[in-house]
Design a protein around this motif. Structure first.
Motif, short mmCIF file in Angstrom:
data_model
loop_
_atom_site.label_atom_id
_atom_site.label_comp_id
_atom_site.label_asym_id
_atom_site.label_seq_id
_atom_site.Cartn_x
_atom_site.Cartn_y
_atom_site.Cartn_z
N MET A 1 0.85 -1.20 0.00
CA MET A 1 0.00 0.00 0.00
C MET A 1 0.88 1.25 0.00
SD MET A 1 -3.13 0.97 2.53
CE MET A 1 -2.70 2.50 3.32
N SER A 2 0.44 2.28 -0.71
CA SER A 2 1.28 3.48 -0.76
C SER A 2 1.00 4.39 0.42
CB SER A 2 1.07 4.21 -2.08
OG SER A 2 -0.12 3.81 -2.70
N GLU A 3 1.90 5.32 0.56
CA GLU A 3 1.90 6.28 1.68
C GLU A 3 0.57 6.97 1.91
OE1 GLU A 3 5.04 7.91 3.41
OE2 GLU A 3 5.01 5.72 3.22
N ILE A 5 -1.78 10.08 2.69
CA ILE A 5 -1.66 11.50 2.35
C ILE A 5 -2.17 12.32 3.52
CG2 ILE A 5 -2.61 13.32 0.85
CD1 ILE A 5 -2.73 11.17 -1.37
N SER A 204 -3.02 13.78 -10.76
CA SER A 204 -2.63 12.52 -10.12
C SER A 204 -3.85 11.69 -9.77
CB SER A 204 -1.76 12.70 -8.88
OG SER A 204 -1.59 14.02 -8.54
N ILE A 206 -5.28 8.60 -7.15
CA ILE A 206 -5.07 7.83 -5.92
C ILE A 206 -6.32 7.00 -5.65
CG2 ILE A 206 -3.54 9.57 -4.89
CD1 ILE A 206 -6.00 10.23 -3.00
N THR A 207 -6.24 6.11 -4.66
CA THR A 207 -7.44 5.46 -4.17
C THR A 207 -7.70 5.98 -2.76
OG1 THR A 207 -6.04 3.59 -3.58
CG2 THR A 207 -7.36 3.38 -5.58
N ASP A 209 -8.10 4.78 0.08
CA ASP A 209 -7.45 4.23 1.28
C ASP A 209 -6.27 5.11 1.72
OD1 ASP A 209 -6.27 3.37 -1.14
OD2 ASP A 209 -5.18 1.81 -0.11
N ARG A 210 -5.72 5.90 0.83
CA ARG A 210 -4.59 6.77 1.20
C ARG A 210 -5.03 7.95 2.05
NH1 ARG A 210 -0.80 7.71 -3.47
NH2 ARG A 210 0.32 8.82 -1.84
#
Ligand code: VGL
Ligand code: ZN
Length: 213
Positions: A1-3, A5, A204, A206-207, A209-210
């Motif tokens: 999972m990415s960072e 925000i 950009s 994103i999803t 969850d961030r």
């Protein structure tokens, strides 16, 4: 999972056209359109500032196929400002179809920007109508409020979300599309084209969850 925000005071959530006519059973229903409602509600509680857009056409609007004898929805005509897709009558001012989805729970929204109210011009973008010159005022509003980053959710990914995100960048804002909180019409590959256009413009993706932290 990415960072995750981190949101700050310069961030705003723009909830695009979550109206009955774009949801299942509506005049221009987007597949699964109502799936964005719980996500928009949750995100609305994560952001300090929420703005809404509302597609808001007068009866007989020139983007309606019914205003062009012999033409059918989803055909393209040449309007004074260029190519215009014809749509079924939708989001007519004051009708149930133009109302926000009944489960959209964003009472705290600070602005509702209405668009597409000029009989001769359609407006996909929340910033500029389809002649690409007539401003809605949203750019000035965001600037005066000091917002710098606009997160977009809603309907439809390939039309109103797409044009709004590209114009947000053009107006000097950062634009972030929260993809799982959007759904597309996807006419003849319009979704793939929209994604490409947005990416090229510097939008950009994103999803959600961030942002759940
Ligand atoms: C929209 C087509 C016509 C949208 C509005 O909200 O994406 N699409 N009017
Ligand atoms: Zn419309």
């Amino acid at each position: 999972m990415s960072e995750p925000i981190t949101l700050g005071r310069d961030d705003v959530l723009l909830v695009v056209d979550v109206q009955n006519d774009f949801c299942p059973g509506g005049a221009l229903a987007v597949t699964d359109g109502d799936a964005v409602v719980p996500l928009a509600n949750r995100l609305g509680r994560t952001f300090s500032h929420v703005l809404l857009t509302q597609d808001w056409h007068p009866p007989g609007h020139q983007s309606f196929a019914s205003a062009h004898p012999g033409r059918r929805p989803f055909e393209t005509i040449q309007a004074a400002y260029g190519a215009q897709t014809l749509w079924p009558d939708h989001c007519v001012q004051g009708t149930e179809g133009a109302a926000f989805h009944p489960e959209l729970d964003l009472t705290q929204a600070e602005l509702i920007i209405r668009k597409g109210f000029r009989p001769e011009i359609d407006s996909y973008s929340a910033f500029f109508e389809n002649d690409r010159k007539t401003a809605t005022g949203l750019g000035g509003y965001l600037r005066q409020r000091g917002f710098t980053r606009v997160f977009l959710v809603g309907l439809a990914t390939d039309y109103c979300v797409h044009y709004s995100a590209v114009d947000a960048v053009g107006e000097g804002f950062q634009a972030v599309v929260i993809e799982d909180a959007c759904r597309a019409i996807d006419l003849d590959g319009s979704l793939a084209e929209a994604r490409e256009n947005m990416a090229k413009a510097g939008v950009s993706f994103i999803t959600s969850d961030r942002l759940s932290a």
